[in-house]
Enzyme design. Structure first.
Site, short mmCIF file in Angstrom:
data_model
loop_
_atom_site.label_atom_id
_atom_site.label_comp_id
_atom_site.label_asym_id
_atom_site.label_seq_id
_atom_site.Cartn_x
_atom_site.Cartn_y
_atom_site.Cartn_z
N TYR A 101 19.63 82.19 90.80
CA TYR A 101 19.00 81.83 92.08
C TYR A 101 18.73 83.10 92.87
O TYR A 101 19.60 83.98 92.93
CB TYR A 101 19.94 80.91 92.88
CG TYR A 101 19.43 80.64 94.29
CD1 TYR A 101 18.69 79.51 94.57
CD2 TYR A 101 19.67 81.56 95.32
CE1 TYR A 101 18.20 79.27 95.85
CE2 TYR A 101 19.18 81.33 96.61
CZ TYR A 101 18.45 80.19 96.86
OH TYR A 101 17.95 79.96 98.12
N GLU A 189 11.77 81.84 97.77
CA GLU A 189 12.92 81.41 96.97
C GLU A 189 12.51 81.16 95.52
O GLU A 189 11.46 80.56 95.26
CB GLU A 189 13.50 80.11 97.56
CG GLU A 189 14.73 79.60 96.84
CD GLU A 189 15.14 78.21 97.32
OE1 GLU A 189 16.13 78.11 98.07
OE2 GLU A 189 14.47 77.22 96.95
#
Ligand code: GDP
Ligand code: MN
Length: 380
Positions: A101, A189
């Protein structure tokens, strides 16, 4: 403004961030032709501006034309958390060795940029933050200093990314940071950022929120605006310069100022009702604005009653009253209207309205009384 995944990936590409080759498809036929172009296996992904598409059945692997037909057909039209899928992104499927992530966003209280990196990707970061906060390596970045490769290398090590991924991940993070800063994002993101068995690192998903305060220096954002799946009422309101947000209830609310609009939602809830929208006509609203607001709400079939809550400050209540009457003359408002008018020129405003009042256009002296009256109409 939030981007669709495919737009986010196009945005990433401009800054040299590696993504899989793919294309958009609005029909099964288009999905087949993209699959033929990028090569099997492919992954077919619902383009909706909401997370958790994978879990909701909006992300499927396809090994053959038949599977593309089956999955593309099933995902088009699928309802994911209230968002109906109209467009697909079809890309060459990747083999995944590891899912990470990575994101950049603004840390407002500390006046810095915040990078978040985790070796536990592919799942919702909120869940990781809750269950295993130590698995997220936070990096505060002074906007005047920026992020260099050396810092990014320390960061990927700290986050525990696999050795094989570190060098490429560090370079990708610097590019992602550049995209975030120069691309004027509020959020950039990547979840998951993957390491393939062949040792390549690239972005498998993209979540980008653009900072609309910077739109003056991004004429190219116009293409993203064109695909914004807006509620038609939100669009209409925007064109008329109103702040409107559609909700699920039955009481249409018009108030002047966001604070009063929010309090009105609370009071409506408190007396057992639910708001159909949030409409702030702003300070200094005149008759035209008021009429436009009523017209916007009037197009919402969920609305059973309209509650107009005005506390005149800069906004003059007599202007608001004129707007109500003007709107009633211009369009036939289907719902009853309950008004609470107070503040600047309230006496004049009520006098203007007085000859027009009837059992479907009424005033109440206080916000609470008006809310009760409106909710009684809504629950009839
Ligand atoms: P989200 O659920 O909306 O965040 O959608 P993602 O784009 O993140 O996809 C969800 C999950 O599908 C990912 O975490 C992967 O596990 C899987 N996935 C997506 N693309 C591929 C791919 O190319 N290959 C494989 N094997 N899995 C994929
Ligand atoms: Mn994802």
């Amino acid at each position: 403004m939030d981007l669709f995944e495919y737009q986010g990936k196009q945005y990433f590409s401009r800054f040299g961030i590696a993504v899989s080759p793919g294309g958009v498809a609005d029909t099964v036929e288009e999905a087949l032709s993209v699959a033929a172009r990028v090569g099997f296996p492919v992954v077919i992904k619902a383009q909706v501006k909401v997370g958790g598409r994978g879990k909701a059945g909006g992300v499927k692997l396809a090994d053959s034309e038949d599977e593309v037909r089956t999955h593309a057909g099933a995902i088009l039209g699928l309802d994911i958390k209230g968002h109906v899928v109209k467009r697909l992104w079809v890309e060459h499927a990747s083999d995944i060795a590891q899912e990470y992530y990575a994101s950049f966003t603004l840390d407002r209280p500390n006046k810095v940029h915040l990078g978040m990196l985790s070796a536990q990707g592919g799942v919702e970061i909120e869940v990781v933050a809750e269950e295993n906060p130590d698995a997220i390596a936070m990096l505060q970045i002074d906007p005047l200093v920026g992020l260099d490769v050396a810092t990014a290398r320390r960061w990927v090590a700290e986050a525990g990314l696999d050795e094989a991924a570190r060098a490429q991940a560090a370079e990708l993070l610097v590019k992602l940071y550049t995209c975030y800063v120069e691309g004027d994002c509020d959020l950039a993101e990547v979840n998951p950022l993957i390491l393939t068995p062949e040792g390549k690192v690239h972005a498998l998903d993209a979540k980008v929120t653009l900072d609309e305060n910077a739109s003056f220096r991004h004429p190219e954002w116009e293409e993203y605006r064109a695909t914004e799946t807006e509620d038609p009422r939100e669009k209409m309101a925007k064109e008329k310069g109103l702040n409107y947000i559609g909700l699920d209830g039955t009481v249409g609310i018009i108030a002047n100022g966001a604070g009063l609009a929010m309090s009105t939602l609370d009071v409506v809830n408190q007396v057992g009702g639910s708001a159909a929208n949030f409409l702030d006509i702003g300070g200094g609203a005149n008759a035209d604005v008021m009429a436009a607001a009523l017209e916007v709400i009037n197009t919402d079939p969920k609305v059973k009653v309209i509650f107009v809550n005005i506390f005149g400050g800069i906004t003059r209540v007599d202007e608001v009253a004129k707007g109500v009457i003007e709107a009633l003359g211009r369009v036939s408002i289907t719902s009853p209207i309950v008004l609470r008018l107070d503040g600047t020129n309230a006496v004049e405003g009520r006098a203007i309205l007085a000859p027009h009042l009837n059992d479907r256009l009424l005033t109440e002296p206080t916000m609470l009384d008006a809310a009760r009256r409106a909710v009684a109409f809504a629950n009839q």
